[in-house]
Design a protein around this motif. Structure first.
Motif, PDB file in Angstrom:
ATOM      1  N   GLY A  64     105.497  35.601   7.220  1.00 39.49           N
ATOM      2  CA  GLY A  64     104.485  35.430   8.217  1.00 39.49           C
ATOM      3  C   GLY A  64     103.448  36.401   8.211  1.00 39.49           C
ATOM      4  O   GLY A  64     102.747  36.993   9.057  1.00 39.49           O
ATOM      5  N   THR A  65     102.715  36.561   7.035  1.00 36.13           N
ATOM      6  CA  THR A  65     101.493  37.319   6.731  1.00 36.13           C
ATOM      7  C   THR A  65     100.354  36.435   5.789  1.00 36.13           C
ATOM      8  O   THR A  65     100.789  35.789   4.935  1.00 36.13           O
ATOM      9  CB  THR A  65     101.841  38.351   5.627  1.00 36.13           C
ATOM     10  N   MET A  66      99.368  36.630   6.114  1.00 35.72           N
ATOM     11  CA  MET A  66      98.216  36.240   5.571  1.00 35.72           C
ATOM     12  C   MET A  66      98.162  37.046   4.177  1.00 35.72           C
ATOM     13  O   MET A  66      98.254  38.480   4.112  1.00 35.72           O
ATOM     14  CB  MET A  66      96.895  36.401   6.326  1.00 35.72           C
ATOM     15  N   THR A  67      97.944  36.233   3.014  1.00 33.92           N
ATOM     16  CA  THR A  67      97.651  36.838   1.531  1.00 33.92           C
ATOM     17  C   THR A  67      96.154  37.117   1.256  1.00 33.92           C
ATOM     18  O   THR A  67      95.430  36.746   2.119  1.00 33.92           O
ATOM     19  CB  THR A  67      98.575  36.303   0.540  1.00 33.92           C
ATOM     20  N   ASP A  68      95.870  37.600   0.402  1.00 30.51           N
ATOM     21  CA  ASP A  68      94.584  37.877  -0.109  1.00 30.51           C
ATOM     22  C   ASP A  68      94.324  36.934  -1.151  1.00 30.51           C
ATOM     23  O   ASP A  68      93.111  36.655  -1.782  1.00 30.51           O
ATOM     24  CB  ASP A  68      94.260  39.187  -0.954  1.00 30.51           C
ATOM     25  N   ILE A  69      95.159  35.705  -1.362  1.00 34.34           N
ATOM     26  CA  ILE A  69      94.761  34.580  -2.163  1.00 34.34           C
ATOM     27  C   ILE A  69      93.888  33.615  -1.363  1.00 34.34           C
ATOM     28  O   ILE A  69      94.272  33.059  -0.247  1.00 34.34           O
ATOM     29  CB  ILE A  69      96.023  33.839  -2.483  1.00 34.34           C
TER      30      ILE A  69
END
Length: 383
Positions: free
Chosen positions: A91-96
């Motif tokens: 449930g998290t946005m990544t830096d990809i």
């Protein structure tokens, strides 16, 4: 066994900023089971795919689109800045991210996921399993002119890419694994969308039929009408027949199609089938079931099951209340995400999402959201 949950009230948990370097969820947070992602005006809900409980809420400004990334963990979010990866299990946005103006189609086929950025003409193709280790290097290609296009890579490394400009779209080319053009067709006016049928046959929608790529060459399936736009298609490994929409009004601000198309890629034949009287559908209504059956979410609120070989609707299951398609394509309307033998269907007017068993037609769970659901997607390994 999935629990029956009727009119379950859902409380959003966790307020997470929607930036690329967002901190991960606390280590104590449990992984989300079979994640389902739903956009609303202001962010994205990530639901448990079994209970339909909202496990995370990610605030995000603007209109954002979502698509399966092609593995068991991630979902692609299309923002104004480009494609970004949402780790749906946590449930998290990544830096990809794949930056670029007007991120467009996300295509999954075989062990490849292909991103097409309309504003730059950039194509990125990669193995989605590599997302576990960061941004995949993958394969890159750039179209001669940026346009609203699509690309798909086949098992043998052949890549099919649309041709077009900002003003018009005309067809497609095929590239070998080294990037050399091996086939071309400019007999597909208004080319839009793609689907892959049994046998690795690609179908691209045209304003006068469908353009197929099979056995190393392009084959045009001509419509009997001068104008018959097939802009959205759904394919299945279990069937040589593609399911498509069918619009016949070139000047309509909003056409409510009353027929759909079936394209037999083995015989290169197009069959037009009527919907039940008074029933239409939208571009978010088409999908395929686990056995290759066609699925169309109608404006009568029923999920219509299509036998592609017999070219007829065989079942119609009530899911949501009757609805009308809004003129603005970005506005919410019932939408569907299919994973295995389950269809997840949104009902914006009631702020609900439903879980439907595709074997029995039974609604096995329903939940009420705080916000109005718009697009729906989830984790989905493979194609």
């Amino acid at each position: 066994m999935r629990r029956r949950i009727l009119a379950l009230a859902v409380l959003a948990t966790g307020a997470l900023a929607a930036c690329g370097n967002e901190a991960p969820a606390p280590s104590s947070a449990a992984a989300i089971n079979d994640p389902v992602a739903i956009t609303y005006d202001g962010g994205i809900y990530v639901l448990d795919g079994e209970t339909l409980e909202v496990e995370r809420t990610l605030p995000m400004a603007g209109f954002n689109r979502i698509n399966p990334a092609g593995d068991a963990s991630n979902v692609f979010v299309s923002t104004s800045a480009g494609f970004q990866v949402l780790d749906a299990v946590n449930g998290t946005m990544t830096d990809i991210a794949y930056p670029g103006e007007k991120p467009g189609h996300v295509v999954r086929h075989g062990d490849r996921t292909i991103l097409f950025t309309d504003g730059t003409g950039e194509v990125n193709s990669f193995d989605p399993e590599e997302l576990a280790n960061g941004k995949p290097q993958g394969r890159q290609y750039k179209t001669a002119v940026p346009h609203h296009g699509v690309a798909v890579e086949l098992a043998d490394g052949t890549m099919i890419v649309t041709l077009g400009t900002e003003e018009s779209r005309t067809g497609a080319i095929a590239l070998d694994p080294a990037g050399k053009e091996i086939a071309r067709s400019e007999k597909c006016p208004g080319v839009h969308g793609e689907a892959v049928a049994q046998g690795d046959v690609v179908g691209l929608g045209c304003e006068d039929g469908v353009l197929l790529f099979k056995n190393g060459a392009f084959v045009k399936v001509q419509s009997e009408r001068e104008y018959s736009r097939i802009g959205n298609q759904a394919g299945s490994d279990a069937s040589p027949v593609l399911l498509g929409d069918y619009k016949i009004e070139p000047d309509a601000e909003l056409e409510n199609p009353t027929h759909f198309s079936l394209i037999d890629t083995a015989t290169a034949k197009l069959t037009v089938v009527p919907m039940p009287s008074g029933v239409s559908y939208s571009f978010r209504s088409l999908n395929r079931g686990p056995g290759g059956e066609g699925l169309i979410l109608g404006t009568d609120g029923k999920l219509h099951v299509v036998d592609p070989a017999a070219a007829k609707i065989t079942k119609s299951w009530p899911v949501v209340a009757a609805w009308k398609e809004p003129v603005d394509w970005q506005q919410p309307r019932p939408a569907m995400f299919v994973r295995g033998d389950v269809a997840y269907v949104t009902e914006p007017a009631a702020k609900k999402v439903h879980q439907l068993n595709l074997t029995s037609g039974e609604i096995i769970a329903s939940a009420t959201l705080d916000g109005v659901p718009n697009e729906i997607s989830g984790t989905l390994a493979g194609h």
